[in-house]
Design a protein around this motif. Structure first.
Motif, PDB file in Angstrom:
ATOM      1  N   PHE A  85       4.546   7.490   8.287  1.00 54.42           N
ATOM      2  CA  PHE A  85       5.896   6.965   8.033  1.00 54.42           C
ATOM      3  C   PHE A  85       5.942   5.468   8.326  1.00 54.42           C
ATOM      4  CE2 PHE A  85       5.508   8.866  12.236  1.00 54.42           C
ATOM      5  CZ  PHE A  85       5.785   7.771  13.043  1.00 54.42           C
ATOM      6  N   TRP A  86       4.779   4.869   8.569  1.00 54.22           N
ATOM      7  CA  TRP A  86       4.702   3.450   8.880  1.00 54.22           C
ATOM      8  C   TRP A  86       4.091   2.717   7.695  1.00 54.22           C
ATOM      9  CZ3 TRP A  86       2.208   7.431  11.433  1.00 54.22           C
ATOM     10  CH2 TRP A  86       0.857   7.611  11.113  1.00 54.22           C
ATOM     11  N   PRO A  87       4.403   1.422   7.542  1.00 52.82           N
ATOM     12  CA  PRO A  87       3.834   0.678   6.412  1.00 52.82           C
ATOM     13  C   PRO A  87       2.324   0.507   6.567  1.00 52.82           C
ATOM     14  CG  PRO A  87       5.299  -0.734   7.721  1.00 52.82           C
ATOM     15  CD  PRO A  87       5.304   0.606   8.366  1.00 52.82           C
ATOM     16  N   CYS A  88       1.614   0.582   5.462  1.00 55.84           N
ATOM     17  CA  CYS A  88       0.155   0.507   5.525  1.00 55.84           C
ATOM     18  C   CYS A  88      -0.430  -0.597   4.653  1.00 55.84           C
ATOM     19  CB  CYS A  88      -0.465   1.830   5.103  1.00 55.84           C
ATOM     20  SG  CYS A  88      -0.568   2.959   6.470  1.00 55.84           S
ATOM     21  N   GLY A  89       0.417  -1.463   4.112  1.00 48.49           N
ATOM     22  CA  GLY A  89      -0.091  -2.507   3.220  1.00 48.49           C
ATOM     23  C   GLY A  89      -0.959  -3.502   3.951  1.00 48.49           C
ATOM     24  N   PRO A  90      -1.391  -4.564   3.224  1.00 46.05           N
ATOM     25  CA  PRO A  90      -2.204  -5.594   3.865  1.00 46.05           C
ATOM     26  C   PRO A  90      -1.435  -6.251   5.010  1.00 46.05           C
ATOM     27  CG  PRO A  90      -1.720  -6.149   1.549  1.00 46.05           C
ATOM     28  CD  PRO A  90      -1.155  -4.795   1.807  1.00 46.05           C
ATOM     29  N   GLU A  91      -2.121  -6.575   6.058  1.00 46.87           N
ATOM     30  CA  GLU A  91      -1.554  -7.260   7.224  1.00 46.87           C
ATOM     31  C   GLU A  91      -0.510  -6.433   7.951  1.00 46.87           C
ATOM     32  OE1 GLU A  91      -0.525 -11.185   5.780  1.00 46.87           O
ATOM     33  OE2 GLU A  91      -2.658 -11.568   5.461  1.00 46.87           O
ATOM     34  N   LYS A  92      -0.580  -5.125   7.791  1.00 44.92           N
ATOM     35  CA  LYS A  92       0.371  -4.248   8.491  1.00 44.92           C
ATOM     36  C   LYS A  92      -0.334  -3.379   9.528  1.00 44.92           C
ATOM     37  CE  LYS A  92       4.187  -5.207   6.200  1.00 44.92           C
ATOM     38  NZ  LYS A  92       5.126  -6.092   6.887  1.00 44.92           N
ATOM     39  N   GLU A  93      -1.620  -3.617   9.747  1.00 47.38           N
ATOM     40  CA  GLU A  93      -2.376  -2.743  10.649  1.00 47.38           C
ATOM     41  C   GLU A  93      -1.784  -2.739  12.063  1.00 47.38           C
ATOM     42  OE1 GLU A  93      -6.529  -3.759  10.902  1.00 47.38           O
ATOM     43  OE2 GLU A  93      -6.966  -2.128  12.297  1.00 47.38           O
ATOM     44  N   PHE A  94      -1.285  -3.898  12.483  1.00 53.66           N
ATOM     45  CA  PHE A  94      -0.749  -3.999  13.846  1.00 53.66           C
ATOM     46  C   PHE A  94       0.737  -4.289  13.803  1.00 53.66           C
ATOM     47  CE2 PHE A  94      -5.185  -5.184  13.879  1.00 53.66           C
ATOM     48  CZ  PHE A  94      -5.686  -4.404  14.901  1.00 53.66           C
ATOM     49  N   PHE A  95       1.484  -3.710  14.704  1.00 59.72           N
ATOM     50  CA  PHE A  95       2.900  -4.055  14.807  1.00 59.72           C
ATOM     51  C   PHE A  95       3.363  -4.006  16.259  1.00 59.72           C
ATOM     52  CE2 PHE A  95       4.312   0.422  14.923  1.00 59.72           C
ATOM     53  CZ  PHE A  95       3.292   1.062  14.236  1.00 59.72           C
ATOM     54  N   ILE A  96       4.500  -4.656  16.474  1.00 58.19           N
ATOM     55  CA  ILE A  96       4.938  -4.921  17.839  1.00 58.19           C
ATOM     56  C   ILE A  96       6.368  -4.419  18.029  1.00 58.19           C
ATOM     57  CG2 ILE A  96       5.580  -6.823  19.393  1.00 58.19           C
ATOM     58  CD1 ILE A  96       3.197  -8.364  18.188  1.00 58.19           C
TER      59      ILE A  96
END
Ligand code: FAD
Length: 427
Positions: A285-296
């Motif tokens: 349910f989380w975004p998986c596009g480019p540059e989305k591997e990490f989130f805060i």
């Protein structure tokens, strides 16, 4: 009386095995390796988590692509270890507030720049204090986004504030190990060169598992090592690779006791606790596009479920999220039940992604702090410390030699620090 070997190595993590390898290369083969746990690898450790190999300890090969070659990267290439490029510098553009809104990139970039500047000022003021001057320290982070960035900066990305030898020497790229056999496969490959192995297992009788060293007697004539199960080993020398946390604990006693300069140095080194909590979901349910591997996640409490990573790059379709806690939050979570931790993590995820996301079906919480053979995750020398501390921690006492990541002057805290310290070259 027990038979006497040349060297007893205490600990079969990367530094202990690298010490054994160098001894073997120099023709010293009558060694005994005493390992407290039931496996080799120490803080390099994979576990099967609902069908996926996850790394409870070291996960990245840090320092790749620079002027010198990282020996651990070389080992990984020789062994054909599967890795993926990983870049968490984008995490700052995926900062969620408690209502699930992502901070606009301009706001995030400004906050980030402010935090870096203030960390540099803080460092300057510490340095000034150190030589007796007084500089006003910068103001402390207060808002959730400031706290989140402060956490990321200090607990992950110190490189932006002061140069880190790993990146200076070996390069700034980092690779995540994504191999079913685990990061620990490197250790088996290393061991093959000097221990008898078969089908991924070390069968050599010089490696003794489940041997918890409790006492080291040492004199001009040699060393006597006693284990918890009542065994006694004699040797000319001992190489001790137990972690800084273990050295600070009372697990091993020394007879005669270690000198004051040694115990004082050991006390001065901080132990960092770093905990990766793994959560398995029925679907993404989380975004998986480019540059989305990490989130805060920005919360008013510093370090409260702040740093998140999805595992889709490493293992597509695994539906696993990893959240990293450190120090106080790590210890708090280690002390509570996993159900409690799961509940907290789900509340945080519902803040970010809304009330309708599915519950995690499984959770894995490593407990490095409460592991009496570890007592923490890695060494962390005070920012303003002279090299004397690490020098003293590394210095031999009579026939006792010290190795391990915490004895590496340039690369403490890393796998390559452990590896190079075992070689006992200047590292
Ligand atoms: P260890 O691996 O701890 O080996 C020491 C061995 O001694 C252990 O096997 C222990 O069981 C044994 N021992 C202890 N006491 C006794 C006793 N009394 N008798 C007998 N045996 C004993 N590094 C990176 O480069 N990249 C990363 O991404 C990274 N992430 C990390 C994440 C976590 C959660 C942790 C915990 C560490 C991480 N590290 C990372 C650091 C890296 O794992 C360590 O620096 C390195 O593995 C340490 O190796 P070592 O040989 O010094 O110690």
């Amino acid at each position: 009386s027990p038979s006497r070997s040349s060297v007893i190595i205490i600990g079969a993590g990367i530094s202990g095995l690298s010490a054994a390898k160098v001894l073997a290369e120099n023709g010293i083969e009558d060694v005994v390796i005493l390992e407290a746990s039931d496996r080799i690898g120490g803080r390099i450790r994979k576990e099967n988590f609902v069908g996926v190999s996850v790394e409870l300890g070291a996960g990245w090969i840090a320092g790749v692509g620079g002027k010198e070659s990282n020996p651990v990267w070389e080992l990984a290439n020789q062994s054909g270890l599967r890795t993926c490029f990983s870049d968490y510098s984008n995490a700052r553009y995926n900062i969620y507030d408690r209502s699930g809104k992502i901070f606009p990139s301009g706001v995030a970039a400004d906050s980030y720049k402010k935090a870096v500047d203030s960390a540099i000022m803080k460092l300057r003021s510490l340095e000034a204090n150190h030589v007796g001057e007084v500089i006003e320290p910068p103001c402390l982070p207060k808002t959730p986004i400031e706290l989140a960035i402060d956490f990321i900066l200090h607990d992950f990305e110190m490189a932006e504030v002061e140069p880190i030898s790993t990146y200076v020497d070996f390069g700034e790229r980092e690779f995540l190990v994504a191999d079913e056999r685990g990061y620990e496969y490197l250790l088996y490959k290393m061991a093959e060169d000097f221990l008898f192995t078969s089908e991924g297992k070390v069968l050599d009788t010089r490696l003794k598992l489940n041997k918890v060293v409790r006492e080291i007697q040492h004199s001009r004539n040699g060393v006597i090592v006693k284990t918890e199960d009542g065994c006694v080993y004699e040797a000319n020398y001992v190489v001790l690779s137990a972690s800084i946390g273990v050295l600070q604990s009372d697990l091993i006693s020394f007879r005669p006791p270690l000198p004051r300069w040694k115990t004082e140095a050991i006390e001065k080194c901080d132990v960092m606790v770093y905990t990766k909590i793994f959560l398995k979901f029925p679907y993404k349910f989380w975004p998986c596009g480019p540059e989305k591997e990490f989130f805060i996640y920005a919360h008013e409490r510093r370090g409260y479920y702040t740093f998140w990573q999805h595992m889709e790059n490493a293992y597509p379709g695994s539906n696993i999220l990893v959240v990293t806690l450190t120090n106080g939050e790590s210890k708090r979570v280690e002390a509570q039940s996993d159900e409690e931790t799961l509940k907290e993590a789900m509340e945080v995820l519902r803040d970010m992604f809304g009330p309708n996301i599915p519950n995690a079906t499984d959770i894995l919480v490593p407990r490095w702090w409460n592991n009496r053979f570890q007592r923490g995750s890695y060494s962390n020398y005070p920012i303003i410390s002279n090299n004397q501390v690490v020098h003293d921690i590394k210095a031999p006492v009579g026939r006792i030699f010290f190795t391990g990541e915490h004895t590496s002057e340039r690369f403490n805290g890393y796998v390559h620090g452990g590896y190079l310290s075992g070689e006992y070259k200047s590292s």
